[in-house]
Design a protein around this motif. Structure first.
Motif, PDB file in Angstrom:
ATOM      1  N   HIS A   5       7.996  18.764  39.739  1.00  0.00           N
ATOM      2  CA  HIS A   5       8.763  18.943  40.991  1.00  0.00           C
ATOM      3  C   HIS A   5       9.374  17.636  41.454  1.00  0.00           C
ATOM      4  O   HIS A   5       9.006  16.554  40.984  1.00  0.00           O
ATOM      5  N   HIS A  44      10.007  15.809  45.355  1.00  0.00           N
ATOM      6  CA  HIS A  44       9.523  15.991  46.720  1.00  0.00           C
ATOM      7  C   HIS A  44      10.700  16.423  47.588  1.00  0.00           C
ATOM      8  O   HIS A  44      11.827  15.960  47.413  1.00  0.00           O
ATOM      9  N   GLU A  50       4.767   8.639  45.264  1.00  0.00           N
ATOM     10  CA  GLU A  50       3.403   9.143  45.034  1.00  0.00           C
ATOM     11  C   GLU A  50       2.683   8.180  44.104  1.00  0.00           C
ATOM     12  O   GLU A  50       3.311   7.568  43.232  1.00  0.00           O
ATOM     13  N   TYR A  73      -0.365   8.165  41.318  1.00  0.00           N
ATOM     14  CA  TYR A  73      -1.278   8.951  40.488  1.00  0.00           C
ATOM     15  C   TYR A  73      -2.374   8.024  39.958  1.00  0.00           C
ATOM     16  O   TYR A  73      -2.076   6.960  39.405  1.00  0.00           O
ATOM     17  N   HIS A  82       8.613  14.692  38.603  1.00  0.00           N
ATOM     18  CA  HIS A  82       7.432  14.279  37.840  1.00  0.00           C
ATOM     19  C   HIS A  82       6.648  15.489  37.351  1.00  0.00           C
ATOM     20  O   HIS A  82       6.512  16.474  38.059  1.00  0.00           O
ATOM     21  N   HIS A  88       7.135  19.960  48.525  1.00  0.00           N
ATOM     22  CA  HIS A  88       7.299  20.151  47.078  1.00  0.00           C
ATOM     23  C   HIS A  88       8.490  21.054  46.805  1.00  0.00           C
ATOM     24  O   HIS A  88       8.545  22.174  47.284  1.00  0.00           O
TER      25      HIS A  88
HETATM   26 MN    MN Z   1       4.321  15.086  43.621  1.00  0.00          MN
END
Ligand code: MN
Ligand code: F6R
Length: 191
Positions: free
Chosen positions: A90, A92, A99, A101, A139, A161
Motif C-alpha cells: 500500500h 499511506h 514508516e 519497519y 511498500h 492505508h
Molecule cells: Mn505502511
C-alpha cells in the motif's frame, strides 16, 4: 489525548507475532487474487488450500497530531509459482507519512516503489534489520525464507492505508526464486 489508565505496554512473541491486544487482520490466499504474477499458479494453489499468508495485529493508542500507531506482522513462507508470499502492499493515504519497519525473526525483504519516480528498491528485512520507508513510497513485504517472517511497523496515526493504486496496477517489480535465490525482475505486461 491518551486516557491515563490505558495500557501502554504489550507483550509480544517475536517468533509467532502473538500479542496481547490489538485488532487482528488476517489475509488468506483468496484475498490476494490478482496480486501474484502467475495467475494459473495462483488458481492451482488456491484449489489445493486457501492458506493463511499473513496476520497483522495493530495497536492504535490514540489518534491525535503526533500520535503513533504500530502493527506486528507475521508473513508465512511459501510461493505462488516462483513468486514469494507477499503482503498486498500500500501507499499511506497521507502520502508524506513515513514508516519504520523493525525485523524480528526470519528472512525477507521490503519492496519499495517511489510513487513519483516509479523507482524500485529492495531492502532486506528480517532478524536484525531496520528499514525506513519514506513518505510517497508504496511498500510490500515478502518472505524469502523457510520460517515465518515477523516484524513491527511504526507509522503516524494519521497515515491511513491506500490499497487502491496497488490493487489496480500492482508493483512494477516481482521477486521470484531462481536457482534457489531471490531475483528482482520487471513485471511482464498483463501479469
Ligand atoms: Mn505502511
Ligand atoms: C502499516 C504497514 C504494515 C502492513 C502489513 C500488512 O502501515 O505497512 O503493518 O500493514 O505488513 O501489509 P498490507 O497492509 O499491505 O496488507
Amino acid at each position: 489525548m491518551l486516557e491515563f489508565f490505558k495500557t501502554l505496554g504489550h507483550a509480544y512473541a517475536a517468533d509467532s507475532a502473538a500479542m496481547d491486544g490489538g485488532a487482528i487482520v488476517e489475509r488468506r490466499l483468496s484475498d490476494l487474487r490478482g496480486f501474484f504474477a502467475d495467475a494459473e499458479a495462483f488458481e492451482t494453489a488456491l484449489a489445493r488450500e486457501d492458506s493463511l499468508l499473513y496476520r497483522v495485529t495493530a495497536i492504535e493508542p490514540a489518534d491525535g497530531d503526533g500520535d503513533l500507531h504500530y502493527g506486528l506482522g507475521i508473513l508465512f513462507p511459501g510461493k505462488v509459482g516462483d513468486e514469494y508470499y507477499l503482503t498486498k502492499g500500500h501507499l499511506h493515504s497521507t502520502r508524506e507519512a513515513a514508516e519504520v519497519y523493525l525485523g524480528l525473526r526470519g528472512e525477507g525483504c521490503l519492496l519499495l516503489e517511489d510513487e513519483q519516480t516509479g523507482e524500485s528498491r529492495l531492502e532486506p528485512l528480517g532478524t536484525g534489520r531496520i528499514v525506513y520507508v519514506p513518505g510517497h513510497t508504496a511498500h510490500r513485504t515478502m518472505n524469502t525464507g523457510t520460517e515465518p517472517l515477523t516484524y513491527i511497523g511504526v507509522y503516524p496515526a494519521n497515515a491511513g492505508h491506500d490499497y487502491g493504486a496497488i490493487a489496480e496496477r500492482n508493483f512494477r517489480k516481482v521477486l521470484v526464486e531462481e536457482n534457489g535465490r531471490p531475483v528482482l525482475k520487471d513485471r511482464e505486461a498483463g501479469s
